[in-house]
Design an enzyme around this catalytic site. Structure first.
Site, PDB file in Angstrom:
ATOM      1  N   TYR A 170       0.843  -1.206   0.000  1.00  0.00           N
ATOM      2  CA  TYR A 170       0.000   0.000   0.000  1.00  0.00           C
ATOM      3  C   TYR A 170       0.878   1.257   0.000  1.00  0.00           C
ATOM      4  CZ  TYR A 170      -3.761   3.100   1.715  1.00  0.00           C
ATOM      5  OH  TYR A 170      -4.687   4.101   1.869  1.00  0.00           O
TER       6      TYR A 170
HETATM    7  P1  NDP Z   1     -13.307   1.806   1.353  1.00  0.00           P
HETATM    8  O1  NDP Z   1     -12.732   0.430   1.383  1.00  0.00           O
HETATM    9  O2  NDP Z   1     -14.300   2.215   2.375  1.00  0.00           O
HETATM   10  O3  NDP Z   1     -13.897   2.111  -0.107  1.00  0.00           O
HETATM   11  C1  NDP Z   1     -13.158   1.791  -1.265  1.00  0.00           C
HETATM   12  C2  NDP Z   1     -14.045   2.045  -2.464  1.00  0.00           C
HETATM   13  O4  NDP Z   1     -13.282   1.722  -3.641  1.00  0.00           O
HETATM   14  C3  NDP Z   1     -15.292   1.191  -2.467  1.00  0.00           C
HETATM   15  O5  NDP Z   1     -16.380   1.954  -2.939  1.00  0.00           O
HETATM   16  C4  NDP Z   1     -14.967   0.084  -3.473  1.00  0.00           C
HETATM   17  O6  NDP Z   1     -16.152  -0.361  -4.115  1.00  0.00           O
HETATM   18  C5  NDP Z   1     -14.021   0.811  -4.432  1.00  0.00           C
HETATM   19  N1  NDP Z   1     -13.081  -0.100  -5.103  1.00  0.00           N
HETATM   20  C6  NDP Z   1     -12.156  -0.924  -4.532  1.00  0.00           C
HETATM   21  N2  NDP Z   1     -11.524  -1.629  -5.483  1.00  0.00           N
HETATM   22  C7  NDP Z   1     -12.044  -1.239  -6.676  1.00  0.00           C
HETATM   23  C8  NDP Z   1     -11.813  -1.607  -8.022  1.00  0.00           C
HETATM   24  N3  NDP Z   1     -10.922  -2.547  -8.357  1.00  0.00           N
HETATM   25  N4  NDP Z   1     -12.523  -1.004  -9.000  1.00  0.00           N
HETATM   26  C9  NDP Z   1     -13.437  -0.046  -8.674  1.00  0.00           C
HETATM   27  N5  NDP Z   1     -13.718   0.336  -7.431  1.00  0.00           N
HETATM   28  C10 NDP Z   1     -13.025  -0.255  -6.430  1.00  0.00           C
HETATM   29  O7  NDP Z   1     -12.036   2.764   1.406  1.00  0.00           O
HETATM   30  P2  NDP Z   1     -11.901   4.296   1.854  1.00  0.00           P
HETATM   31  O8  NDP Z   1     -13.111   5.049   1.498  1.00  0.00           O
HETATM   32  O9  NDP Z   1     -11.391   4.326   3.227  1.00  0.00           O
HETATM   33  O10 NDP Z   1     -10.687   4.716   0.899  1.00  0.00           O
HETATM   34  C11 NDP Z   1     -10.840   5.499  -0.287  1.00  0.00           C
HETATM   35  C12 NDP Z   1      -9.467   5.968  -0.718  1.00  0.00           C
HETATM   36  O11 NDP Z   1      -8.873   6.724   0.342  1.00  0.00           O
HETATM   37  C13 NDP Z   1      -8.496   4.839  -1.019  1.00  0.00           C
HETATM   38  O12 NDP Z   1      -7.686   5.186  -2.136  1.00  0.00           O
HETATM   39  C14 NDP Z   1      -7.663   4.760   0.239  1.00  0.00           C
HETATM   40  O13 NDP Z   1      -6.386   4.212  -0.015  1.00  0.00           O
HETATM   41  C15 NDP Z   1      -7.593   6.208   0.634  1.00  0.00           C
HETATM   42  N6  NDP Z   1      -7.278   6.429   2.048  1.00  0.00           N
HETATM   43  C16 NDP Z   1      -8.142   6.099   3.061  1.00  0.00           C
HETATM   44  C17 NDP Z   1      -7.816   6.365   4.391  1.00  0.00           C
HETATM   45  C18 NDP Z   1      -8.743   6.080   5.550  1.00  0.00           C
HETATM   46  O14 NDP Z   1      -8.361   6.356   6.704  1.00  0.00           O
HETATM   47  N7  NDP Z   1      -9.918   5.544   5.330  1.00  0.00           N
HETATM   48  C19 NDP Z   1      -6.534   6.975   4.734  1.00  0.00           C
HETATM   49  C20 NDP Z   1      -5.707   7.286   3.607  1.00  0.00           C
HETATM   50  C21 NDP Z   1      -6.074   7.020   2.325  1.00  0.00           C
HETATM   51  P3  NDP Z   1     -16.324  -1.898  -4.626  1.00  0.00           P
HETATM   52  O15 NDP Z   1     -15.822  -2.770  -3.516  1.00  0.00           O
HETATM   53  O16 NDP Z   1     -17.787  -2.039  -4.901  1.00  0.00           O
HETATM   54  O17 NDP Z   1     -15.512  -2.003  -5.877  1.00  0.00           O
END
Ligand code: NDP
Length: 267
Positions: A170
């Site tokens: 990551y």
């Molecule tokens: P979640 O796991 O809550 O949500 C991730 C989202 O991405 C889901 O809607 C999922 O939908 C979608 N997703 C995952 N893989 C794919 C794929 N292959 N194609 C299309 N959609 C995809 O994560 P967060 O909301 O916490 O994170 C969002 C972003 O923020 C990420 O990039 C994460 O790295 C970053 N981030 C988050 C932090 C935190 O504290 N939460 C901290 C720092 C960064 P589905 O499964 O339906 O595809």
């Protein structure tokens, strides 16, 4: 000096212009059905944009668009199907018009000691968080560059800022995204396409719950070095994204903006 002043005057916004508004803009937000992506979509809709959210599962996208109202649309899409991304962009533009804003939000994480991470684990995380981000960005940027207008926002992480243990793949993916922001900003910005990142601190979502769940020591460490002493909310990232996409940020490109309650500068 005279020339500098002229340039500045030419690009000044008019006094009555709502600089933070995204009225009339179309934003594509990957992973917009839940978590941070949903709130980026919600804040952008509130700022006047029309949005298209994507994700692999249809039900969260249906629920999200229902909640967000008539300026919200979805397409089921897995960003790792890289050969379909040009077609995704083409379909969105044919249906909704030019994409003004791309938010590369979809991402996956995995918590494991580095020595236990398999090649398959590593590839899966990097493929989603980096390779796919590049392919979708290129597909959108080709069109934005032709129109000489656009804003691209990557979602980075504190894992790209300091050594957070047990997230080697990551951290590698997010660090590479930070590098990509600088290169793309240097290549695109002269032609009106800005590229920036937001680096969220610890934000309350399903992903952070999994990373922190059952690990009170990790939670305590995260809070100890966060001067504001609390997790952020997904909308904190949403409003930062609205700002970076808006005219208020028209001279901002190539940066990574921490939205982290001070976590990146905490001791
Ligand atoms: P979640 O796991 O809550 O949500 C991730 C989202 O991405 C889901 O809607 C999922 O939908 C979608 N997703 C995952 N893989 C794919 C794929 N292959 N194609 C299309 N959609 C995809 O994560 P967060 O909301 O916490 O994170 C969002 C972003 O923020 C990420 O990039 C994460 O790295 C970053 N981030 C988050 C932090 C935190 O504290 N939460 C901290 C720092 C960064 P589905 O499964 O339906 O595809």
């Amino acid at each position: 000096m005279e020339q500098i002043q002229n340039t500045q005057n030419n690009s000044q916004l008019s006094p009555n212009q709502p600089v933070f508004s995204l009225d009339g803009k179309l934003a594509l937000i990957t992973g917009g059905g839940s978590g941070i992506g949903f709130d980026i979509a919600r804040c952008m809709v509130q700022a006047g944009a029309t949005i298209v959210i994507t994700g692999r599962r249809e039900q969260p996208l249906i629920d999200a668009t229902k909640a967000l109202g008539e300026r919200a649309h979805y397409m089921v899409n897995d960003v790792t199907a890289r050969d379909l991304l040009d077609n995704l962009v083409e379909r969105i533009e044919a249906t909704h018009g030019p994409i003004d804003i791309l938010v590369n939000n979809a991402g996956v994480n995995m918590k494991k000691s580095a020595l236990e991470v398999t090649d398959e684990d590593f590839d899966r995380i990097v493929y989603t968080n980096l390779n796919s981000v590049f392919s979708l960005t290129r597909a959108c940027a080709q069109r934005m560059m032709a129109r000489a207008s656009g804003s691209i926002i990557m979602i980075s992480s504190m894992a790209a800022y300091y050594g957070l243990d047990r997230v080697v793949a990551y951290a590698a993916s997010k660090s590479a995204v930070e590098g990509m922001v600088k290169v793309l900003a240097s290549e695109f910005s002269g032609n009106g396409v800005r590229v920036n990142a937001i680096a969220p601190g610890f934000i309350e979502t399903a992903m952070s719950k999994t990373a922190m769940g059952g690990d009170p020591d990790r939670f305590a460490r995260a809070m100890r070095r966060t001067p504001m002493g609390k997790f952020g909310q997904p909308e904190d990232i949403g409003w930062a994204a609205v700002f970076l996409a808006s005219s208020a940020a028209k001279y901002i490109t190539g940066v990574s903006l921490p939205v982290d309650g001070g976590n990146s500068i905490g001791f």
